[in-house]
Design a protein around this motif. Structure first.
Motif, mmCIF file in Angstrom:
data_model
loop_
_atom_site.group_PDB
_atom_site.id
_atom_site.type_symbol
_atom_site.label_atom_id
_atom_site.label_comp_id
_atom_site.label_asym_id
_atom_site.label_seq_id
_atom_site.Cartn_x
_atom_site.Cartn_y
_atom_site.Cartn_z
ATOM 1 N N SER A 1 -33.609 -9.135 -14.183
ATOM 2 C CA SER A 1 -35.022 -9.237 -13.844
ATOM 3 C C SER A 1 -35.327 -8.121 -12.855
ATOM 4 C CB SER A 1 -35.327 -10.607 -13.228
ATOM 5 O OG SER A 1 -36.681 -10.679 -12.829
ATOM 6 N N GLY A 2 -36.025 -7.100 -13.319
ATOM 7 C CA GLY A 2 -36.244 -5.921 -12.480
ATOM 8 C C GLY A 2 -34.913 -5.254 -12.204
ATOM 9 N N SER A 3 -34.602 -5.039 -10.935
ATOM 10 C CA SER A 3 -33.328 -4.408 -10.587
ATOM 11 C C SER A 3 -32.202 -5.418 -10.390
ATOM 12 C CB SER A 3 -33.493 -3.573 -9.315
ATOM 13 O OG SER A 3 -33.838 -4.408 -8.230
ATOM 14 N N GLN A 4 -32.540 -6.717 -10.319
ATOM 15 C CA GLN A 4 -31.550 -7.777 -10.050
ATOM 16 C C GLN A 4 -30.788 -8.144 -11.328
ATOM 17 O OE1 GLN A 4 -31.027 -9.199 -6.994
ATOM 18 N NE2 GLN A 4 -29.447 -10.563 -7.719
ATOM 19 N N VAL A 5 -29.452 -8.018 -11.285
ATOM 20 C CA VAL A 5 -28.590 -8.336 -12.432
ATOM 21 C C VAL A 5 -27.692 -9.505 -12.060
ATOM 22 C CG1 VAL A 5 -26.777 -7.467 -13.974
ATOM 23 C CG2 VAL A 5 -28.570 -5.910 -13.143
ATOM 24 N N THR A 6 -27.531 -10.444 -12.994
ATOM 25 C CA THR A 6 -26.591 -11.550 -12.838
ATOM 26 C C THR A 6 -25.657 -11.550 -14.031
ATOM 27 O OG1 THR A 6 -28.224 -12.883 -11.656
ATOM 28 C CG2 THR A 6 -26.339 -14.056 -12.599
ATOM 29 N N VAL A 7 -24.365 -11.454 -13.757
ATOM 30 C CA VAL A 7 -23.341 -11.527 -14.796
ATOM 31 C C VAL A 7 -22.591 -12.832 -14.582
ATOM 32 C CG1 VAL A 7 -21.214 -10.511 -15.720
ATOM 33 C CG2 VAL A 7 -23.102 -9.030 -14.992
ATOM 34 N N GLY A 8 -22.485 -13.631 -15.636
ATOM 35 C CA GLY A 8 -21.791 -14.910 -15.549
ATOM 36 C C GLY A 8 -20.586 -14.961 -16.463
ATOM 37 N N ASN A 9 -19.776 -15.964 -16.226
ATOM 38 C CA ASN A 9 -18.563 -16.142 -17.014
ATOM 39 C C ASN A 9 -18.881 -16.614 -18.430
ATOM 40 O OD1 ASN A 9 -18.937 -18.896 -15.363
ATOM 41 N ND2 ASN A 9 -17.993 -19.355 -17.348
ATOM 42 N N VAL A 10 -17.890 -16.499 -19.288
ATOM 43 C CA VAL A 10 -17.872 -17.150 -20.595
ATOM 44 C C VAL A 10 -16.713 -18.135 -20.555
ATOM 45 C CG1 VAL A 10 -19.028 -15.351 -21.946
ATOM 46 C CG2 VAL A 10 -16.583 -15.168 -21.528
ATOM 47 N N ASP A 11 -16.564 -18.958 -21.578
ATOM 48 C CA ASP A 11 -15.554 -20.022 -21.548
ATOM 49 C C ASP A 11 -14.158 -19.537 -21.186
ATOM 50 O OD1 ASP A 11 -17.442 -21.907 -22.179
ATOM 51 O OD2 ASP A 11 -16.957 -21.933 -24.319
ATOM 52 N N TYR A 12 -13.733 -18.426 -21.751
ATOM 53 C CA TYR A 12 -12.345 -18.011 -21.568
ATOM 54 C C TYR A 12 -12.066 -17.322 -20.225
ATOM 55 C CZ TYR A 12 -14.204 -13.558 -23.341
ATOM 56 O OH TYR A 12 -14.948 -12.431 -23.552
ATOM 57 N N ASN A 13 -13.091 -17.021 -19.413
ATOM 58 C CA ASN A 13 -12.808 -16.429 -18.107
ATOM 59 C C ASN A 13 -13.554 -17.144 -16.972
ATOM 60 O OD1 ASN A 13 -15.438 -15.467 -18.342
ATOM 61 N ND2 ASN A 13 -14.874 -13.310 -18.310
ATOM 62 N N SER A 14 -13.850 -18.418 -17.188
ATOM 63 C CA SER A 14 -14.619 -19.170 -16.183
ATOM 64 C C SER A 14 -13.800 -19.547 -14.946
ATOM 65 C CB SER A 14 -15.218 -20.429 -16.799
ATOM 66 O OG SER A 14 -14.197 -21.305 -17.221
ATOM 67 N N ALA A 15 -12.494 -19.715 -15.092
ATOM 68 C CA ALA A 15 -11.657 -20.131 -13.957
ATOM 69 C C ALA A 15 -11.125 -18.903 -13.219
ATOM 70 C CB ALA A 15 -10.500 -20.994 -14.436
ATOM 71 N N LEU A 16 -11.443 -18.850 -11.925
ATOM 72 C CA LEU A 16 -10.900 -17.791 -11.062
ATOM 73 C C LEU A 16 -9.992 -18.455 -10.042
ATOM 74 C CD1 LEU A 16 -13.946 -15.463 -10.243
ATOM 75 C CD2 LEU A 16 -12.027 -15.018 -11.763
#
Length: 162
Positions: free
Chosen positions: A115-130
Motif C-alpha cells: 500500500s503506497g511505499s509500505q510492503v508486508t511480506v508474510g509466511n506461507v505454510d512451509y516457512n511459517s515456523a521460525l
C-alpha cells in the motif's frame, strides 16, 4: 515441645500470607513492593481473581537482510531474509517502507501486500515456523523510477528489528 507449633511462630508465619478478604493496596503493603537498583520501590499491577494474567513482552528481536540481486533499467530483483533472534515464532510478517516509491511486482516463498511505499511480506505454510535463531527468505521482482535505494528499517510482527 516436639510436634507442637509454637504460638509465636504461627503468628509470624500467618503474617506472610495475603488476606484476600480485604482490599490490597500495593503501594502501602511492603510484601507487594519490589526495590529497584536506585532504592525506589515499585508496586506490581494488581492481579484480580478470575482474570487472566498477561506478561508484558519486550519487542521481538529480529534482523533482516535485504539484497538487490539484479537491476536493469526500471526494474530489479531482490531477496529479503528475516532472522529470528528471540523466542520461536509460528506465523510471521515482515514489513518495511520503500524510500523511493518502488513497487513489488512478483514474490516467491511468501505472500505480499503493498500500500503506497509500505510492503508486508508474510509466511506461507512451509516457512511459517521460525525457531530461535532460524530464518526465512523470500525473493521478489520490482519496478522503480529514478533511483532504487534499499529500505532502512524492518519490523517482524510489528516489532522493529535491526
Amino acid at each position: 515441645m516436639p510436634g507442637r507449633l509454637q504460638r509465636g511462630h504461627r503468628q509470624r508465619h500467618q503474617a506472610h500470607h495475603l488476606d484476600l478478604q480485604r482490599p490490597i493496596q500495593p503501594a502501602l503493603d511492603p510484601r507487594l513492593r519490589t526495590r529497584t537498583g536506585a532504592g525506589h520501590f515499585t508496586a506490581p499491577a494488581p492481579v484480580l481473581p478470575g482474570l487472566p494474567f498477561r506478561r508484558s513482552r519486550a519487542p521481538h528481536p529480529t534482523s533482516a537482510t535485504y539484497t538487490v540481486s539484479s537491476e536493469w533499467p526500471g526494474g530489479f530483483g531482490a531477496n529479503v531474509s528475516v532472522n529470528n533472534l528471540g523466542d520461536p515464532v509460528n506465523g510471521w510478517k515482515l514489513t518495511w517502507s520503500f524510500p523511493a516509491g518502488q513497487t513489488v511486482t512478483q514474490l516467491w516463498n511468501g505472500t505480499y501486500t503493498q500500500s503506497g511505499s509500505q510492503v508486508t511480506v508474510g509466511n506461507v505454510d512451509y516457512n511459517s515456523a521460525l525457531s530461535s535463531g532460524g530464518s526465512a527468505s523470500s525473493g521478489f521482482n520490482g519496478v522503480f523510477s529514478g533511483s532504487n535505494p534499499v529500505p532502512s528499517s524492518f519490523a517482524l510482527n510489528g516489532s522493529a528489528g535491526r
